[in-house]
Motif scaffolding. Structure first.
Motif, PDB file in Angstrom:
ATOM      1  N   ILE A   1      26.252 -61.888  35.786  1.00 22.16           N
ATOM      2  CA  ILE A   1      26.415 -61.071  34.571  1.00 22.16           C
ATOM      3  C   ILE A   1      26.317 -59.586  34.911  1.00 22.16           C
ATOM      4  CG2 ILE A   1      25.297 -60.457  32.391  1.00 22.16           C
ATOM      5  CD1 ILE A   1      24.504 -63.490  32.203  1.00 22.16           C
ATOM      6  N   ASN A   2      25.321 -59.235  35.701  1.00 22.69           N
ATOM      7  CA  ASN A   2      25.122 -57.810  36.018  1.00 22.69           C
ATOM      8  C   ASN A   2      26.252 -57.240  36.858  1.00 22.69           C
ATOM      9  OD1 ASN A   2      22.802 -57.575  34.527  1.00 22.69           O
ATOM     10  ND2 ASN A   2      21.406 -57.633  36.264  1.00 22.69           N
TER      11      ASN A   2
ATOM     12  N   VAL B   1      22.141 -64.277  36.335  1.00 25.97           N
ATOM     13  CA  VAL B   1      21.864 -62.864  36.038  1.00 25.97           C
ATOM     14  C   VAL B   1      22.623 -61.962  37.020  1.00 25.97           C
ATOM     15  CG1 VAL B   1      20.073 -61.083  36.051  1.00 25.97           C
ATOM     16  CG2 VAL B   1      19.649 -63.269  34.923  1.00 25.97           C
TER      17      VAL B   1
ATOM     18  N   PHE C   1      22.127 -67.900  28.055  1.00 23.95           N
ATOM     19  CA  PHE C   1      22.955 -66.754  28.451  1.00 23.95           C
ATOM     20  C   PHE C   1      24.180 -66.515  27.564  1.00 23.95           C
ATOM     21  CE2 PHE C   1      20.817 -68.095  32.409  1.00 23.95           C
ATOM     22  CZ  PHE C   1      20.200 -66.894  32.749  1.00 23.95           C
TER      23      PHE C   1
ATOM     24  N   LEU D   1      17.552 -59.152  33.647  1.00 20.16           N
ATOM     25  CA  LEU D   1      18.797 -58.388  33.540  1.00 20.16           C
ATOM     26  C   LEU D   1      18.566 -56.918  33.882  1.00 20.16           C
ATOM     27  CD1 LEU D   1      20.197 -60.029  30.299  1.00 20.16           C
ATOM     28  CD2 LEU D   1      21.350 -60.042  32.510  1.00 20.16           C
TER      29      LEU D   1
ATOM     30  N   LYS E   1      29.087 -56.216  34.646  1.00 11.27           N
ATOM     31  CA  LYS E   1      28.789 -54.951  33.965  1.00 11.27           C
ATOM     32  C   LYS E   1      29.046 -53.759  34.888  1.00 11.27           C
ATOM     33  CE  LYS E   1      25.313 -56.967  30.857  1.00 11.27           C
ATOM     34  NZ  LYS E   1      23.881 -57.012  30.478  1.00 11.27           N
TER      35      LYS E   1
ATOM     36  N   LYS F   1      24.399 -65.015  24.782  1.00 14.68           N
ATOM     37  CA  LYS F   1      24.400 -63.644  24.245  1.00 14.68           C
ATOM     38  C   LYS F   1      25.062 -62.658  25.209  1.00 14.68           C
ATOM     39  CE  LYS F   1      20.200 -64.130  21.449  1.00 14.68           C
ATOM     40  NZ  LYS F   1      18.776 -63.705  21.283  1.00 14.68           N
ATOM     41  N   GLU F   2      25.032 -62.995  26.488  1.00 16.68           N
ATOM     42  CA  GLU F   2      25.628 -62.123  27.503  1.00 16.68           C
ATOM     43  C   GLU F   2      27.098 -62.460  27.757  1.00 16.68           C
ATOM     44  OE1 GLU F   2      24.102 -59.513  28.807  1.00 16.68           O
ATOM     45  OE2 GLU F   2      22.324 -59.960  27.588  1.00 16.68           O
TER      46      GLU F   2
END
Length: 533
Positions: free
Chosen positions: A115-116, A112, A220, A518, A119, A222-223
Motif C-alpha cells: 500500500i505504501n 502495508v 485493509f 502505515l 502511495k 479502507k486503503e
C-alpha cells in the motif's frame, strides 16, 4: 511512537544473497531487471504500458467483479477496481498463503509495504494510477503450513484432514479454534473486536478462500487493497500460451536451469532457492492437486490413474484451463501475465527464488517486475522500552546472538576489565622478537616458537572465559533480566514478525495498529524498522 532503523545485514537474520542484492553487489546484477528505487519505476511503467494488452484488463476486471460478489466493497477498493480497466493504471503486488487468522505478523507488513509503495509512486508519477494487490495463494496444497497461528507462545491449530487446494477447504472445525481463542483473550473492547473479526471471517464463510478475502478486506479495505484469487477459469485462460510452452516445450525448466548453472555465484556462494521441474504445473480437480509428469511422450497426473496423450492434454488445457495450477516457478509468470504489474514485494525467501526467474521471463517475452524486499519490523511496547532503557540496552545490542549479547553487556557493566586484547597484543610482540631470534640462530625452532605462542594465547583465552563466567554468576540477576527482555522481543530466538500473530498487538493498540504501521513502514528505505510504541 519512535522509529529506529537498522541495515538488514546488521540484524543477522537475512541471507548473504538478499544482503548482496540490497547492496547492489556486481555478482547479483544478472539476476534482476531493475533495482527498487523510485527513479527506476519510470522505465518499468513504460515497458509494462507497451506490453500489457488492453484485453487482459477487461478479463481481469470481470473476474474481480465475480470474485467480490457477496462481499462489502469499500469505496477505495471499488475505485481501484474500476481504474484497473484504464491503460494508465498499474499494480504493486504481494502474495501470501491463506494462513489462519493471518498467521505471523509479517502478513500485515507485506500488505502495508504494498500500500505504501503505491502511495509513493503516485506522488512521484501523478499522471498514473497505482493499485495495491494481495494475491491469495488459494491453490497451495501445504495445509500443515497454514492451519495454525501462535498466540502468546501457544499454537492454536485447526485439526482436520485436508487434500487439494487449500482455498477450496470448507471451514468446518474452526468454531473450536474460535472458542479456544476467545477464552484466552478476555473481554476488553479490543478483544471483542478480535472475536467478532474471527467469527465473521471463518464462521461466516463457506471456504478458506472466502474467509481470507473477508479478513484481508476488513483489515485493509479502507486503503483500497484489491484481493486477487488466481484460481479462476477466465484468468487462467490468459495463461494458456505460456502453460503450453512450459508443459510441451519445457521452456521454463530449460531457462531456470540455465540460470542456476550459468551463474557460479548462485550455485556455489548463495545456494539454489528452488529447482524447476520439467513441467511446472499441477492438475487440479475435485480435491486433487498433483504434479503433471511426462514419460515417453505420454502425460500422467502423479499418484493417480489419470493420463493423457499430448493431443488430449492440449484439448484439456483449452477446455478446462481452471484445472491447471502453476507451481512456485510458474506462478510468478501467471501473476505478471494477468496483472499490469510493476513490482513484486516479498520476504527474503520469495525474493531469492524470483531472482532465479529473469531469463525465463525473457524467453516468455513477459516483462520482469521490480523485486522489493518487504518491510520487516520489531514492535517494542512502552513497558519493554522502559526495561531496555533501564538496562541501557540499545537496538543494536538486542539484535546480537544471545551469547554475544550477554558477553558484550557483562564487559560493559563489570567493575573489572575482562578484555584481554592488550595482553594478547603484548604477547604477540614478545613472540615476534622470538621469531626473529629463531631465524637468526636455527630456523627449525620456528615451529616450536609457534606452538608455544598458540599455547599461551589459548591460556589467555581460557582465563578470559573463566573470568567472564565468574562475572556472569556475580551479575546473575542482571543477566536474567537481559535475556528475559531479549526472549520477549525475539521469541524462539527468531524475529518477532515470524512468530507473533497480529492479535497480540491488536489487544494493546486496537484500531491504531494498522495506521501506526502505515505511518512507520517505508518500503523503499530498505532497512529493518524498530517501532517503539
Amino acid at each position: 511512537m519512535e522509529i529506529d532503523c537498522l541495515p538488514f545485514y546488521k540484524t543477522g537474520y537475512f541471507t548473504e544473497f538478499i544482503c548482496d542484492y540490497l547492496a547492489e553487489e556486481p555478482q547479483v546484477r544478472n539476476f534482476y531487471h531493475r533495482f527498487p528505487n523510485l527513479d527506476n519505476f519510470e522505465a518499468q511503467i513504460a515497458e509494462k504500458a507497451t506490453s500489457f494488452p488492453d484485453g487482459n484488463r477487461e478479463v481481469l476486471y470481470e473476474a474481480l467483479q465475480k470474485q467480490y460478489k457477496g462481499f462489502e466493497v469499500t469505496d477505495a477498493t471499488r475505485t481501484h477496481l474500476k481504474k484497473l480497466k484504464e491503460p494508465i493504471t498499474f499494480t504493486v503486488v504481494t502474495g501470501h498463503q491463506l494462513n489462519l487468522f493471518t498467521g505471523p505478523l509479517y502478513f500485515l507488513y507485506k500488505i502495508v509495504s504494498t500500500i505504501n509503495l503505491t502511495k509513493e509512486l503516485k506522488t512521484a508519477y501523478p499522471k498514473y494510477n497505482f493499485v495495491p494487490v494481495y494475491w491469495m495463494a488459494t491453490e497451495d496444497h501445504d495445509f500443515e503450513e497454514i492451519n495454525y497461528f501462535n498466540f502468546r507462545g501457544k499454537k492454536l491449530k485447526w485439526n482436520r484432514t485436508a487434500s487439494g487446494a487449500v482455498g477450496h477447504l470448507d471451514t468446518k472445525g474452526l468454531d473450536e479454534i474460535f472458542e479456544a481463542f476467545s477464552n484466552q483473550i478476555g473481554n476488553s473492547a479490543n478483544a471483542k473486536a478480535l472475536k467478532e473479526l474471527f467469527r465473521k471471517s471463518y464462521l461466516g464463510h463457506n471456504n478458506l478462500a472466502e474467509a481470507t478475502r473477508y479478513l484481508a478486506n476488513e483489515l485493509f479495505g479502507k486503503e483500497g487493497l484489491v484481493i486477487v484469487d488466481g484460481d479462476d477459469r477466465n484468468l487462467k485462460s490468459l495463461l494458456l500460451p505460456y502453460a503450453e510452452k512450459d508443459i510441451f516445450d519445457q521452456l521454463a525448466y530449460k531457462k531456470v536451469s540455465e540460470t542456476i548453472t550459468g551463474f557460479e555465484a548462485l550455485d556455489k556462494k548463495y545456494g539454489v532457492q528452488v529447482n524447476p521441474r520439467e513441467i511446472n504445473y499441477f492438475y487440479l480437480k475435485d480435491g486433487l492437486r498433483e504434479r503433471i509428469v511426462e514419460q515417453n511422450g505420454a502425460y500422467f497426473v502423479n499418484d493417480t490413474e489419470i493420463r493423457f496423450t499430448k493431443e488430449e492434454l492440449q484439448k484439456e488445457l483449452k477446455a478446462y484451463p481452471e484445472r491447471f495450477s502453476p507451481n512456485v516457478i510458474a506462478r510468478p509468470l501467471y501473476q505478471e501475465v494477468i496483472l499490469p504489474n510493476l513490482c513484486y514485494i516479498g520476504g527474503g525467501g520469495e525474493i531469492a527464488y524470483w531472482l532465479e526467474l529473469k531469463t525465463m521471463f525473457e524467453a516468455m517475452q513477459v516483462p520482469f517486475p521490480v523485486l522489493l524486499l518487504r518491510n520487516s519490523a520489531l514492535v517494542i511496547s512502552d513497558k519493554q522500552k522502559g526495561k531496555l532503557e533501564k538496562m541501557n540496552l540499545s537496538v543494536a545490542d538486542i539484535f546480537l546472538r544471545q551469547s554475544s549479547f550477554i558477553n558484550k553487556k557483562i564487559r560493559e557493566i563489570s567493575n573489572i576489565d575482562i578484555d584481554f586484547t592488550p595482553q594478547k597484543q603484548y604477547l604477540e610482540e614478545q613472540f615476534k622478537a622470538m621469531y626473529d631470534l629463531a631465524e637468526q640462530t636455527d630456523a627449525s625452532f620456528l615451529g616450536a616458537v609457534k606452538a608455544q605462542e598458540v599455547k599461551q594465547k589459548k591460556g589467555l583465552e581460557n582465563l578470559e572465559k573463566r573470568l567472564l563466567q565468574a562475572q556472569k554468576r556475580k551479575l546473575k540477576d542482571h543477566v536474567m533480566r537481559m535475556t528475559e527482555i531479549q526472549n520477549e522481543l525475539f521469541p524462539n530466538k527468531s524475529l518477532q514478525e515470524r512468530n507473533v500473530n497480529f492479535s497480540e498487538l491488536y489487544l494493546e493498540l486496537g484500531e491504531d495498529l494498522i495506521p501506526m504501521l502505515l505511518e512507520a513502514l517505508k518500503p523503499l528505505q530498505l532497512e529493518f524498522t524498530v517501532i517503539k510504541v
